[in-house]
Design an enzyme around this catalytic site. Structure first.
Site: not given
Lengths: 66, 464
Positions: B79, B155, B179
């Protein structure tokens, strides 16, 4: 649900105190979200806790540095 | 199947034995990204030059009989809130692209690299991690590889999508309110949110310090365990990182679940979900012969506390950026950050006090149970752009409700593995396997058992 007038007043006053002016084009969404936050926070605020249950989840440990 | 579409364990075994080279695996990863990522938009940065160098070093080490580590030649991606040496840590934002490039990799990248894994890039994410959908105005919408009309979840959207699409067998994400678990469930893969304080967050861009966790996403429980085992260990640069002995979860992974006391979460975790989300939990429970139900007390209030803590802390973190560059925020995060900056301190402190009380209640529950099963999301991946979720007669806002079942657990930092339940001709769902703090080994064992029983599975999505 209509936004209570005092929440609008709060937004205006708080944004001055915090030093974070809210541009007019963002104001409606911010107000709606503040209203939603108020409703969600109420569930936590109304939960009765005694003085003895005052310990916060955030813990500070002196004596250690990065 | 190309060399990159096996599991991390299979790739490492193949590279270590000399049957495949790390360079060939990397070439296959690159080819898969080139063919699929134009549509999926999982990657925001590729680090192929350093990856090629590292792959060559691994192949050279094997040629002379040296051990390059348990994850030899396994491509992985992170990420884009993880520091990657030489890149500005954008954290899904436009604003952070102006940051000075990172001078070194995040600690978890360094630990995976030391174990032989090969970093190939940074992954799309919701802006500043304040997202459950996978939609990002700056980097594009990260699609679900199992049906590109649908959300990947957020996310850690790119982390879920890249693993499901077979671009990498392993990715790292972060989880503050769900997330890692939401994209794992929506993309139909395995994800681990460890205990709060287990894995150091050093060298990552924060969202909400009290609730931020890092963890792996993969296509098998074994790959979660393999990567988790090499990432554990204290690091002084994260003040929340606990000094706990490391677990060797790979050693106990195949121990089965017969000796574990497992229950299904009732009450709150049976409401506000589509029938298929509850059916996924029932399927896992049935396979494990679980009939018991327990009630996690005050879960709804736990979710509310997590909401108040998140909005307060994250807005305080961003307040200068909100003052100077509000127009550069994603419209889907901006109003929430602006609003959070105005939340009174007393609300935040009460939320932290409640969180302690709630934690103590759930700890007490775990005296009598080892594992609790719960749905990961209230529905399978919604269509991109959807704003509302219909549950029976009721219609609720979609975005916050994707975290309905994940937020009450991360609020108190308990470890969770999401196991994916695939459905014929339909999108997958996830089951949360929740353990007591510091018992990631038990949650991983149950995930491995569900996989062995054929109930949980994460095949590569080959449609794209």
């Amino acid at each position: 649900m209509a936004v209570p007038l005092d929440l609008e007043a709060y937004l205006d006053a708080a944004s001055v105190i915090v030093g974070l002016p809210i541009a007019p084009e963002y104001r409606a969404e911010v107000l709606a979200n503040l209203q939603r936050t108020t409703a969600i926070a109420a569930a936590v605020l109304e939960f009765p806790m005694s003085d003895e249950e005052e310990e916060s989840a955030s813990v500070f440990c002196p004596g250690e540095a990065e | 199947m190309t060399p990159v579409q096996g599991s991390a364990a299979e790739i490492a075994a193949s590279v270590r034995s000399g049957a495949t080279s790390a360079s060939d695996v990397l070439a296959a990863a690159k080819a898969r990204i080139e063919s699929a990522d134009g549509v999926i938009k999982a990657f925001t940065d590729l680090t192929l030059e350093r990856a090629e160098r590292q792959a060559q070093e691994i192949d050279a080490a094997i040629a002379v009989g040296r051990d390059p580590g348990p994850l030899a030649g396994v491509p992985f991606a992170v990420k884009n809130l993880f520091d990657i040496k030489g890149l500005p840590t954008r954290a899904g934002s436009k604003i952070n692209r102006d940051r000075t490039p990172a001078i070194e990799d995040a600690v978890l990248i360094r630990r995976l690299t030391k174990a032989g894994a090969v970093l190939i890039g940074g992954l799309n994410m919701g802006e500043y991690a304040y997202d459950f959908t996978g939609e990002n105005v700056h980097d594009g919408i990260c699609c679900n590889p199992r049906n590109t009309d649908h959300m990947s979840g957020g996310s850690s959207s790119g982390s879920g999508a890249a693993v499901a699409a077979g671009m990498v067998p392993l990715a790292l994400g972060s989880d503050t309110n769900g997330s890692i678990r939401v994209p794992s469930a929506l993309c139909g893969i395995f994800g681990l949110k460890p205990t709060y304080g287990r894995l150091p967050r050093s060298g990552t861009f924060p969202f909400c310090d009290s609730l931020d966790h890092l963890g792996p996403l993969a296509r098998s429980a074994q790959d979660l365990a393999l990567s988790f085992d090499v990432m554990q260990g204290h690091d002084a640069h994260d003040v929340a990182c606990a000094r706990k002995p490391s677990l060797e979860t790979t050693k106990t992974l195949e121990a089965g679940a017969n000796d574990l006391r497992i229950a299904v979460a009732g009450d709150y975790f049976t409401r506000g979900a589509k029938p298929e989300a509850l059916e996924a939990v029932a399927k896992a429970a049935s396979a494990l012969s679980v009939t018991r139900e327990v009630v996690i007390p005050e879960a709804a209030r736990g979710r509310a506390a997590a909401f108040v803590i998140t909005t307060s802390e994250s807005s305080a973190l961003h307040i200068d950026r909100l003052r100077m560059r509000a127009a550069d925020f994603d419209p889907d995060t901006r109003y929430r950050f602006l609003s959070g900056a105005l939340v009174p301190a007393a609300w935040y402190i009460k939320a932290q006090r409640f969180r302690r009380w709630y934690h103590d209640q759930v700890i007490a529950l775990f005296k009598d149970v080892d594992i609790i099963l719960a749905p990961a999301t209230p529905c399978a991946a919604p269509k991109i752009g959807e704003k509302l979720l219909t549950l029976g007669e009721e219609t609720v806002p979609l975005r916050p409700n994707l975290g309905l079942f994940t937020q009450p657990i991360s609020c108190i930092g308990f470890p969770v593995v999401v196991a994916p339940i695939q459905r014929e001709d339909d999108l997958p769902l996830g089951v949360q396997i929740i353990a007591a703090p510091w018992r990631e080994d038990l949650a991983l064992r149950v995930a491995a058992e569900l996989q062995r029983l054929g109930v949980a599975a994460a095949p590569v999505a080959t449609g794209v």
